[in-house]
Write an enzyme that holds these catalytic residues in place. Structure first.
Site, short mmCIF file in Angstrom:
data_model
loop_
_atom_site.label_atom_id
_atom_site.label_comp_id
_atom_site.label_asym_id
_atom_site.label_seq_id
_atom_site.Cartn_x
_atom_site.Cartn_y
_atom_site.Cartn_z
N CYS A 2 0.85 -1.18 0.00
CA CYS A 2 0.00 0.00 0.00
C CYS A 2 0.89 1.23 0.00
O CYS A 2 2.12 1.13 0.04
CB CYS A 2 -0.91 0.02 1.23
SG CYS A 2 -2.08 -1.35 1.32
N ARG A 50 -4.66 1.80 -1.24
CA ARG A 50 -4.78 0.45 -0.72
C ARG A 50 -4.68 -0.62 -1.79
O ARG A 50 -5.33 -0.54 -2.83
CB ARG A 50 -6.11 0.27 0.02
CG ARG A 50 -6.23 -1.09 0.71
CD ARG A 50 -7.57 -1.28 1.37
NE ARG A 50 -7.59 -2.54 2.11
CZ ARG A 50 -8.68 -3.23 2.37
NH1 ARG A 50 -9.86 -2.78 1.96
NH2 ARG A 50 -8.62 -4.36 3.03
N LEU A 51 -3.85 -1.62 -1.50
CA LEU A 51 -3.87 -2.90 -2.20
C LEU A 51 -4.56 -3.87 -1.25
O LEU A 51 -4.03 -4.20 -0.20
CB LEU A 51 -2.45 -3.37 -2.51
CG LEU A 51 -2.35 -4.74 -3.20
CD1 LEU A 51 -2.96 -4.69 -4.59
CD2 LEU A 51 -0.90 -5.19 -3.29
N ASN A 75 0.81 0.66 5.93
CA ASN A 75 1.31 -0.12 4.80
C ASN A 75 2.05 -1.33 5.35
O ASN A 75 2.98 -1.18 6.14
CB ASN A 75 2.27 0.73 3.96
CG ASN A 75 3.06 -0.09 2.94
OD1 ASN A 75 2.54 -1.05 2.38
ND2 ASN A 75 4.31 0.27 2.72
N GLY A 76 1.64 -2.54 4.94
CA GLY A 76 2.37 -3.72 5.38
C GLY A 76 1.46 -4.84 5.81
O GLY A 76 0.31 -4.95 5.39
N GLU A 77 1.99 -5.67 6.71
CA GLU A 77 1.26 -6.83 7.21
C GLU A 77 1.74 -7.13 8.63
O GLU A 77 2.94 -7.17 8.90
CB GLU A 77 1.50 -8.04 6.32
CG GLU A 77 0.72 -9.27 6.73
CD GLU A 77 0.93 -10.45 5.78
OE1 GLU A 77 0.45 -11.55 6.09
OE2 GLU A 77 1.59 -10.26 4.72
N ASP A 100 -5.88 -6.29 9.90
CA ASP A 100 -4.76 -6.06 10.81
C ASP A 100 -4.59 -4.57 11.12
O ASP A 100 -4.02 -4.21 12.15
CB ASP A 100 -3.46 -6.68 10.28
CG ASP A 100 -3.13 -6.31 8.84
OD1 ASP A 100 -3.97 -5.67 8.18
OD2 ASP A 100 -2.05 -6.69 8.36
#
Length: 223
Positions: A2, A50-51, A75-77, A100
């Site tokens: 993202c 956003r992805l 942005n991330g996981e 998340d």
């Protein structure tokens, strides 16, 4: 992947903030083609591209708590978000999504910026706490996800990519000769330098605290 961006500036009205954030967001569309969002309030604006990967329908950002006092772009996981969500539910926190991102939001409400000690993952995020009038920027422990910033006469700006900072118009693209020297000598540009004068990387394992006037302090949370 993202993209996030933001501005802290006491000189800009909400309409101007939204226009600039729209331009910055547009430059990050390749990082997040599925959705976009902008949040603005007195002198602070956050943008997100956003992805969609987790909770495709419910993970829109910027995301706020129910009172609207805390806002996050991410942005991330977060790898351990399911376990953290379970613990937060047991403590009485309420969730409206399965993302998340909302775990970061509620973990911050529980622990403040100390939430970083519990997050396992690759991330760059920004949290605006309207109660404290403070912006927090954070980057994962080893710097997998990028985060750049600049302090200018117009205000403090940050983004996932340098091109978004340049889109703000707050800073001109000038070469940083010391960074070129580092690259030609050792093959890399060490944090916090970049190839652009006045633009810095937030170092891995660190967070930045920015007040409403754009004053910045960087602190390390992991080594």
């Amino acid at each position: 992947m993202c993209g996030i961006c933001g501005i802290v500036s006491s000189k800009l009205g909400e309409r101007h903030l939204r226009t600039l954030l729209g331009d910055m967001n547009d430059s990050l569309v390749h990082r997040g083609p599925d959705d976009e969002g902008i949040f603005c309030t007195d002198g602070i604006g956050l943008g997100h591209r956003r992805l969609s990967i987790i909770d495709l329908a419910g993970g829109h950002q910027p995301m706020q708590n129910r009172e609207g006092s805390v806002t996050v772009v991410f942005n991330g996981e977060i790898y351990n978000y399911r376990q953290l969500r379970k613990e937060l539910l047991a403590k009485g926190h309420v969730f409206s999504t399965n993302s998340d991102t909302e775990v970061i939001l509620n973990q911050y409400l529980e622990d403040g910026i100390g939430c970083l000690d519990k997050l396992r993952g690759m991330f760059a995020f920004a949290i605006w706490d309207d109660r404290e009038k403070r912006l927090y920027l954070a980057r994962d422990r080893i710097g997998i996800k990028p985060l750049y910033y600049a302090e200018t006469g117009e205000g403090f700006i940050f983004a996932s990519e340098i091109k978004a900072l340049l889109k703000s118009g707050f800073i001109e693209p000038e070469m940083e000769l010391n960074a070129v020297d580092s690259f030609l000598t050792v093959g890399l540009v060490p944090s916090p330098q970049t190839m652009f004068r006045g633009i810095r990387k937030l170092p891995p394992g660190c967070y930045a605290l920015v007040d409403g006037d754009g004053n910045r302090t960087i602190r390390r949370y992991w080594s």
